[in-house]
Design an enzyme around this catalytic site. Sequence first.
Site, PDB file in Angstrom:
ATOM      1  N   ASP A  33       0.788  -1.239   0.000  1.00  0.00           N
ATOM      2  CA  ASP A  33       0.000   0.000   0.000  1.00  0.00           C
ATOM      3  C   ASP A  33       0.816   1.284   0.000  1.00  0.00           C
ATOM      4  OD1 ASP A  33       0.925   0.135   2.669  1.00  0.00           O
ATOM      5  OD2 ASP A  33      -0.885  -0.812   3.452  1.00  0.00           O
ATOM      6  N   CYS A  86       8.745  -5.776 -14.635  1.00  0.00           N
ATOM      7  CA  CYS A  86       9.113  -6.735 -15.669  1.00  0.00           C
ATOM      8  C   CYS A  86       9.786  -7.927 -14.998  1.00  0.00           C
ATOM      9  CB  CYS A  86      10.077  -6.093 -16.668  1.00  0.00           C
ATOM     10  SG  CYS A  86      10.738  -7.303 -17.830  1.00  0.00           S
ATOM     11  N   CYS A 145      13.001  -4.276 -22.338  1.00  0.00           N
ATOM     12  CA  CYS A 145      13.300  -5.566 -22.983  1.00  0.00           C
ATOM     13  C   CYS A 145      12.119  -6.167 -23.741  1.00  0.00           C
ATOM     14  CB  CYS A 145      13.817  -6.558 -21.939  1.00  0.00           C
ATOM     15  SG  CYS A 145      12.532  -7.219 -20.881  1.00  0.00           S
ATOM     16  N   GLY A 158       2.467  -6.518  13.342  1.00  0.00           N
ATOM     17  CA  GLY A 158       1.259  -6.719  12.545  1.00  0.00           C
ATOM     18  C   GLY A 158       1.402  -7.728  11.430  1.00  0.00           C
ATOM     19  N   ASN A 185       1.669  -7.435  18.105  1.00  0.00           N
ATOM     20  CA  ASN A 185       0.583  -8.012  17.298  1.00  0.00           C
ATOM     21  C   ASN A 185      -0.685  -8.155  18.139  1.00  0.00           C
ATOM     22  OD1 ASN A 185       0.553  -9.119  14.425  1.00  0.00           O
ATOM     23  ND2 ASN A 185      -0.593 -10.705  15.482  1.00  0.00           N
ATOM     24  N   HIS A 192       6.818  -7.494  -0.953  1.00  0.00           N
ATOM     25  CA  HIS A 192       5.810  -8.055  -1.863  1.00  0.00           C
ATOM     26  C   HIS A 192       5.372  -7.052  -2.920  1.00  0.00           C
ATOM     27  CE1 HIS A 192       4.693 -11.310   1.306  1.00  0.00           C
ATOM     28  NE2 HIS A 192       5.739 -11.653   0.591  1.00  0.00           N
ATOM     29  N   CYS A 239      13.576  -8.462 -16.621  1.00  0.00           N
ATOM     30  CA  CYS A 239      14.756  -7.630 -16.328  1.00  0.00           C
ATOM     31  C   CYS A 239      14.598  -6.839 -15.038  1.00  0.00           C
ATOM     32  CB  CYS A 239      15.067  -6.703 -17.501  1.00  0.00           C
ATOM     33  SG  CYS A 239      13.945  -5.316 -17.650  1.00  0.00           S
TER      34      CYS A 239
HETATM   35  P1  NAD Z   1      -1.852 -11.337   7.725  1.00  0.00           P
HETATM   36  O1  NAD Z   1      -3.206 -10.882   7.279  1.00  0.00           O
HETATM   37  O2  NAD Z   1      -1.475 -12.738   7.474  1.00  0.00           O
HETATM   38  O3  NAD Z   1      -1.676 -11.046   9.287  1.00  0.00           O
HETATM   39  C1  NAD Z   1      -1.959  -9.805   9.866  1.00  0.00           C
HETATM   40  C2  NAD Z   1      -1.672  -9.930  11.348  1.00  0.00           C
HETATM   41  O4  NAD Z   1      -1.795  -8.638  11.932  1.00  0.00           O
HETATM   42  C3  NAD Z   1      -2.636 -10.849  12.083  1.00  0.00           C
HETATM   43  O5  NAD Z   1      -1.870 -11.661  12.974  1.00  0.00           O
HETATM   44  C4  NAD Z   1      -3.547  -9.881  12.841  1.00  0.00           C
HETATM   45  O6  NAD Z   1      -4.010 -10.410  14.065  1.00  0.00           O
HETATM   46  C5  NAD Z   1      -2.626  -8.716  13.085  1.00  0.00           C
HETATM   47  N1  NAD Z   1      -3.280  -7.406  13.198  1.00  0.00           N
HETATM   48  C6  NAD Z   1      -4.348  -6.928  12.510  1.00  0.00           C
HETATM   49  N2  NAD Z   1      -4.603  -5.660  12.861  1.00  0.00           N
HETATM   50  C7  NAD Z   1      -3.676  -5.318  13.790  1.00  0.00           C
HETATM   51  C8  NAD Z   1      -3.407  -4.133  14.535  1.00  0.00           C
HETATM   52  N3  NAD Z   1      -4.147  -3.034  14.407  1.00  0.00           N
HETATM   53  N4  NAD Z   1      -2.356  -4.136  15.404  1.00  0.00           N
HETATM   54  C9  NAD Z   1      -1.593  -5.247  15.560  1.00  0.00           C
HETATM   55  N5  NAD Z   1      -1.806  -6.398  14.894  1.00  0.00           N
HETATM   56  C10 NAD Z   1      -2.826  -6.428  13.999  1.00  0.00           C
HETATM   57  O7  NAD Z   1      -0.841 -10.335   7.071  1.00  0.00           O
HETATM   58  P2  NAD Z   1       0.655 -10.555   6.656  1.00  0.00           P
HETATM   59  O8  NAD Z   1       1.347 -11.335   7.697  1.00  0.00           O
HETATM   60  O9  NAD Z   1       1.157  -9.219   6.276  1.00  0.00           O
HETATM   61  O10 NAD Z   1       0.538 -11.456   5.334  1.00  0.00           O
HETATM   62  C11 NAD Z   1      -0.443 -11.161   4.353  1.00  0.00           C
HETATM   63  C12 NAD Z   1       0.070 -10.902   2.943  1.00  0.00           C
HETATM   64  O11 NAD Z   1      -0.933 -10.201   2.214  1.00  0.00           O
HETATM   65  C13 NAD Z   1       1.243  -9.995   2.940  1.00  0.00           C
HETATM   66  O12 NAD Z   1       2.228 -10.699   2.325  1.00  0.00           O
HETATM   67  C14 NAD Z   1       0.869  -8.756   2.114  1.00  0.00           C
HETATM   68  O13 NAD Z   1       1.641  -8.738   0.925  1.00  0.00           O
HETATM   69  C15 NAD Z   1      -0.527  -8.953   1.679  1.00  0.00           C
HETATM   70  N6  NAD Z   1      -1.455  -7.879   2.181  1.00  0.00           N
HETATM   71  C16 NAD Z   1      -1.090  -6.562   2.133  1.00  0.00           C
HETATM   72  C17 NAD Z   1      -1.943  -5.587   2.643  1.00  0.00           C
HETATM   73  C18 NAD Z   1      -1.521  -4.139   2.586  1.00  0.00           C
HETATM   74  O14 NAD Z   1      -0.740  -3.766   1.736  1.00  0.00           O
HETATM   75  N7  NAD Z   1      -1.996  -3.301   3.500  1.00  0.00           N
HETATM   76  C19 NAD Z   1      -3.177  -5.957   3.186  1.00  0.00           C
HETATM   77  C20 NAD Z   1      -3.526  -7.327   3.186  1.00  0.00           C
HETATM   78  C21 NAD Z   1      -2.648  -8.282   2.688  1.00  0.00           C
HETATM   79 ZN    ZN Z   2      12.187  -5.864 -19.019  1.00  0.00          ZN
END
Ligand code: NAD
Ligand code: ZN
Length: 268
Positions: A111, A134, A164, A201, A227, A126, A137
Site C-alpha cells: 500500500d 518486468c 526488454c 502486525g 501483534n 511483496h 529484467c
Molecule cells: P496477515 O493478514 O497474514 O496477518 C496480519 C496480522 O496482523 C494478524 O496476525 C492480525 O491479528 C494482526 N493485526 C491486525 N490488525 C492489527 C493491529 N491493528 N495491530 C496489531 N496487529 C494487527 O498479514 P501478513 O502477515 O502481512 O501477510 C499477508 C500478505 O498479504 C502480505 O504478504 C501482504 O503482501 C498482503 N497484504 C497486504 C496488505 C496491505 O498492503 N496493507 C493488506 C492485506 C494483505
Molecule cells: Zn524488461
Amino acid sequence: MQEDLVEEAARLLAASRYAVALTGAGVSTESGIPDFRGPSGIWTRSPEAERRAYRTYQLFLTDPKRYWEERLSRPSLLGDLSKAQPNPSHYALAKLEKLGVIKCVITQNIDALHLKAGSVNVIEYHGNAFKLRCPHCNARYNVEEYDLEGLKQRGELPPRCRRCGSPLKADVVHFNEPIPQDVMLRSLQEVYRCDLALICGTSAVVYPFAELPRIAWRRGAIIIEVNLEPTPLTLEGISTIFIQGKTGEILPKIADKVEEIVEKKRRS
Ligand code: NAD
Ligand code: ZN
C-alpha cells in the site's frame, strides 16, 4: 504490565546498533485496509478469493493478456489503496527512523503507506500496488506510465517492458511467485546486519518473509513483536518480547519513549 513491556522495548531499541522493522498487513488495518488472516481478514471471510489468488501467477505465465483483462475487470480486494492514509503505526516507525534508531523498514504491504508517512529506507518485499514490474529484467514502472484501459480497449494487452519488451505484470508478488532478486538480496543484507528486529502486525506464516525474523534470531538479534494475537514467532519462543495490542497504539508509545531516552543521552 504492558507499560513495562513498552518501556523495555524502548530501552532495547535505544541501545541497539542496527535495528530494522518488519511489518505486515496489521500495521495498515487502522488505515481501513483489511488484512488477510486476522479475525475479519479477506481470506478468513472468503476462501474462494484465496483459491483464485493462488492461480493468478500461473495465469500471468500462461496467458498474460487474460491476466490483465481479469485484473482490470475486478476491483482490488484491498479497496482503493490510493485513498488510504498512514496511521499512527506508520508515523511512529518513520519517527524511529528519523531518530536514527530504525535503519530500514521491510514491509509485506503493497500500500506504500510507510513511504507516505515519511519512512525513507523501505523495502517493499511483496511489491507496490502502484507499480508494474518486468519479471524478465526487473524494471519497475509507475502504473500511470501505461494507459492500461486504452491498451485493453485496443486489444493490445499485456503492457510491455520498454527496456526488454517482455510482458509486464503488477509489481505485487503473487502466491508461488518468487520474490524479485534485488528485493530478496537487500532484505537478507538488512536482517544479517541487524541486532534487533521490531516485527509488527504480521501473522508470520507467509514464506519466505517469515524466514527473515528467524534468520535475525538465529544470528542473535533481539526480536520485539507487536501483534493483536500471538503468532508462531511468539509460540516458538523466537520473540524476546511480545506486546499484545494494536500497533497504532503501541508503536507511538514506544517511539515517544525512545525519543525521551535519545534526547536524554544527547543532553548528558
Ligand atoms: P496477515 O493478514 O497474514 O496477518 C496480519 C496480522 O496482523 C494478524 O496476525 C492480525 O491479528 C494482526 N493485526 C491486525 N490488525 C492489527 C493491529 N491493528 N495491530 C496489531 N496487529 C494487527 O498479514 P501478513 O502477515 O502481512 O501477510 C499477508 C500478505 O498479504 C502480505 O504478504 C501482504 O503482501 C498482503 N497484504 C497486504 C496488505 C496491505 O498492503 N496493507 C493488506 C492485506 C494483505
Ligand atoms: Zn524488461
